[in-house]
Design an enzyme around this catalytic site. Structure first.
Site, short mmCIF file in Angstrom:
data_model
loop_
_atom_site.label_atom_id
_atom_site.label_comp_id
_atom_site.label_asym_id
_atom_site.label_seq_id
_atom_site.Cartn_x
_atom_site.Cartn_y
_atom_site.Cartn_z
N GLU A 108 -6.31 3.90 -5.99
CA GLU A 108 -7.75 4.23 -5.19
C GLU A 108 -8.29 5.53 -5.61
OE1 GLU A 108 -9.74 4.54 -0.72
OE2 GLU A 108 -7.73 5.61 -1.42
N ASP A 130 0.78 -1.21 -0.01
CA ASP A 130 -0.12 0.02 0.10
C ASP A 130 0.60 1.24 -0.05
OD1 ASP A 130 -2.33 1.59 0.37
OD2 ASP A 130 -3.10 -0.23 1.71
N ASP A 155 -2.84 4.67 -2.47
CA ASP A 155 -3.92 5.25 -1.46
C ASP A 155 -4.28 6.92 -2.04
OD1 ASP A 155 -5.29 4.90 1.06
OD2 ASP A 155 -4.22 6.75 1.57
N HIS A 159 -11.02 -2.48 3.54
CA HIS A 159 -11.09 -2.45 4.88
C HIS A 159 -11.82 -0.99 5.16
CE1 HIS A 159 -8.38 0.28 2.67
NE2 HIS A 159 -8.09 0.84 3.81
N ASP A 160 -12.27 -0.18 4.29
CA ASP A 160 -13.13 0.97 4.44
C ASP A 160 -14.71 0.83 4.39
OD1 ASP A 160 -10.69 2.54 4.66
OD2 ASP A 160 -10.72 3.03 2.65
O1 TEU Z 1 -9.11 5.88 1.87
C1 TEU Z 1 -9.72 7.08 1.45
C2 TEU Z 1 -11.02 7.67 1.73
O2 TEU Z 1 -11.33 8.63 1.13
C3 TEU Z 1 -11.60 7.04 2.65
O3 TEU Z 1 -11.34 7.47 4.08
C4 TEU Z 1 -13.14 7.12 2.64
O4 TEU Z 1 -13.32 8.30 2.39
C5 TEU Z 1 -14.07 6.64 3.84
O5 TEU Z 1 -13.32 5.53 4.47
C6 TEU Z 1 -15.28 6.06 3.15
O6 TEU Z 1 -15.49 4.74 3.61
C7 TEU Z 1 -7.97 5.72 2.02
C8 TEU Z 1 -7.89 4.33 2.90
O7 TEU Z 1 -8.20 3.46 2.14
C9 TEU Z 1 -8.00 4.68 4.25
O8 TEU Z 1 -8.26 3.41 5.00
C10 TEU Z 1 -7.24 5.77 4.79
O9 TEU Z 1 -8.01 6.23 5.92
C11 TEU Z 1 -7.45 7.11 4.06
O10 TEU Z 1 -7.14 6.71 2.63
C12 TEU Z 1 -6.32 8.04 4.43
O11 TEU Z 1 -4.84 7.40 4.05
#
Ligand code: TEU
Ligand code: CA
Length: 542
Positions: free
Chosen positions: A242, A98, A200, A315-316
């Site tokens: 992403e 990542d 990311d 994971h989000d």
């Molecule tokens: O996620 C980007 C992001 O925009 C997310 O935070 C999203 O808006 C939100 O969780 C919607 O569900 C990436 C990573 O995948 C995330 O885990 C990180 O927290 C974020 O970037 C910051 O690095």
């Protein structure tokens, strides 16, 4: 389209903190992952996408990196990382790292040096602006985690930008020194034998903050081409960006052959359909017809140019079976139905840890059980703005990122076999019914079904490269489509609902056809009078 190894690969995402704890401190780690490589090799995945394992104060569980070339002690050592790479390689599994370079941690050496004075050589590694004459922030820009995106720095009397938490200051991609540092760091990892990068929030690096542009800024694609040329361009690696706001047109800019940017991007249009006006804390019901329309559009638009990433969760995001299937009575069947639909689309499928055994959302009762910074920040922001505790808890149960982050459920043992110590976040209490041991011992195993789907991809080129044709587009319960390449025509049918459906697929029933894979027994003798039970799904060869 030139064939690439990642076209017929399947990627498995590991969130290290929640995967497997080898030393009983309650936190998953690299040696835990090593101990589960056989489980992944048997599943048949080609690639692991490893969420961040770098040194980090863990404000955002590792998406706040304080040293890109060191491993967080709670995850292990660089020797453990090298051992993981080597052992995975022996089993034919590549590891995609990542790459979090929109921001660093505020504890990164660069930021600490940048904070020393306005004339520090590191000052321009980050984005600093003066206060407005009244002392307020340079703009109204909000952080994605809630509150202002600007934080006042007392010593040097300026604000710095943080699109995420204030412990995640944004790097300044207008500074060529930042490019050089990041490229050198990427090459350092490439030299360690990694399989690629998941980038990311990469769509934010072309930002023009003074013009109010954050995503898809004008310098984004030139920056990516430059990164490609300076690092992975000639290395045959998998790179996936992403990109929350990508449209198919934008996705083609990233992933078209010859543009020298990325292999593919994650788009989120199908995900945000269950949010009300882009607000994930106002969950909306799934509109299957709209969902099909979005996925169909992406399939058709990227037919000749570019490449799709296929995923239901990460994971989000909440667990797929809870969001798009049925995590009660039909959990097993709907998990397989979702897998069938996803893995037979054109693109590279991603499996999020636990998806392959039908893990569900956790539905915590108390705010204290949540650990995620985004969840906790938004609870505060929204309840202060008048949303009731009950409404917010319901929204969290639906969409909190912690739904994906409860420990992997390995067995019936204490803490689901994840750890002998107290896990950093509570285990989903349903682990006694949902775990890898029970699943794999069952005649109805979801894991075995994923294995079969992955094997199908190896056997049928139509799964990888076949043309996609949607069927019954107007139907609001059934998702059906054809994949066709040379002699191979595959039909995918799935009932996305908990009701029985009689349907005419609108194509002729061929004399000969065979079911390649199904989560049940469906009578396919007449495609114009097909009866589907709740969550029935199948792949047929016509
Ligand atoms: O996620 C980007 C992001 O925009 C997310 O935070 C999203 O808006 C939100 O969780 C919607 O569900 C990436 C990573 O995948 C995330 O885990 C990180 O927290 C974020 O970037 C910051 O690095
Ligand atoms: Ca541990």
């Amino acid at each position: 389209m030139e064939k690439r190894w990642w076209h017929n690969s399947v990627v498995y995402q590991i969130y290290p903190r929640s995967f497997c704890d080898s030393n009983g401190d309650g936190i998953g780690d690299l040696n835990g992952i090593r101990s589960k490589l056989d489980y992944l090799a048997e599943l048949g995945v080609d690639v692991i996408w490893l969420s961040p394992v770098y040194q980090s104060p863990m404000d955002d569980n590792g998406y706040d990196i304080s040293d890109y070339k060191a491993i967080a002690p709670e995850f292990g050592t660089m020797e453990d990382m090298e051992a993981l790479l080597a052992e995975a390689k022996e089993k034919g599994i590549k590891i995609v790292m990542d790459l979090v370079v929109n921001h660093t941690s505020d504890e990164h050496e660069w930021f600490k040096r940048a904070c020393e004075s306005r004339t520090s050589p590191y000052r321009d590694y980050y984005v600093w602006r003066d206060a407005k004459p009244d002392g307020s922030a340079p703009s109204d820009l909000g952080s994605i985690f809630g509150g202002s995106a600007w934080e006042w720095h007392e010593l040097t009397q300026q604000y710095y930008l943080h699109l995420f938490s204030k412990k995640q200051p944004d790097l300044n991609w207008e500074n060529p020194k930042v490019h050089d540092e990041v490229h050198a760091m990427m090459n350092w990892w490439i030299d360690r034998g990694i399989g690629g990068f998941r980038l990311d929030v990469i769509d934010l690096i072309g930002k023009e903050i003074d013009n109010g542009i954050t995503g898809n800024g004008p310098r984004l694609h030139p920056l990516l081409k430059q990164m490609n040329n300076a690092t992975f361009g000639d290395k045959d690696l998998l790179t996936v960006g992403e990109t929350w706001d990508a449209t198919p047109e934008i996705a083609k800019l990233y992933s078209a052959e010859g543009r020298e940017e990325l292999s593919m991007v994650f788009q989120f249009e199908h995900i945000t359909l269950t949010w009300t006006n882009g607000d994930k804390w106002k969950p909306a019901a799934l509109d299957l017809k709209a969902f099909k329309q979005v996925l169909t559009k992406w399939q058709l638009e990227l037919k000749e140019t570019g490449w799709n990433s296929l995923f239901w969760n990460n994971h989000d995001l909440p667990r797929a079976v809870s969001k798009y299937g049925n995590d009660g009575q039909h959990r097993v069947k709907s998990a397989k139905m979702l897998a069938t639909v996803l893995h037979c689309l054109k693109g590279t499928p991603y499996i999020y840890q636990g998806e392959e055994i039908g893990m569900t959302n956790v539905k915590f009762d108390h705010l204290e059980q949540y650990k995620d910074i985004e969840t906790l920040n938004f609870y505060k922001v929204r309840t202060e703005a008048g949303v009731s505790h009950e409404e917010m808890m319901a929204a969290l149960a639906e969409n909190s990122r912690d739904n994906a982050r409860t420990p992997m459920q390995w067995s019936n043992e204490a803490n689901a076999g994840f750890s002998t110590g107290e896990p950093w976040i509570e285990v989903n209490p349903n682990y006694t019914a949902v775990n890898t041991e029970l699943d794999r011992a069952s005649d109805e195993s979801i894991y075995e079904y994923y294995k079969a789907l992955i094997a199908l991809r190896r056997e049928y080129e139509a799964v990888v490269y076949g043309d996609f044709t949607p069927l019954v587009e107007e139907h609001d319960k059934v998702f059906a489509y054809l994949r066709q390449r040379g002699e191979q025509t595959l039909l995918v049918v799935a009932n996305f609902s908990d009701e029985s459906v009689d349907i005419d697929l609108g194509i002729e029933t061929p004399d000969k056809h065979s079911t390649l894979l199904s989560n049940t027994n469906i009578d396919f003798s007449d495609l114009n009078h097909l009866s589907l039970q709740p969550y029935d799904a199948a792949v047929l060869r016509l």
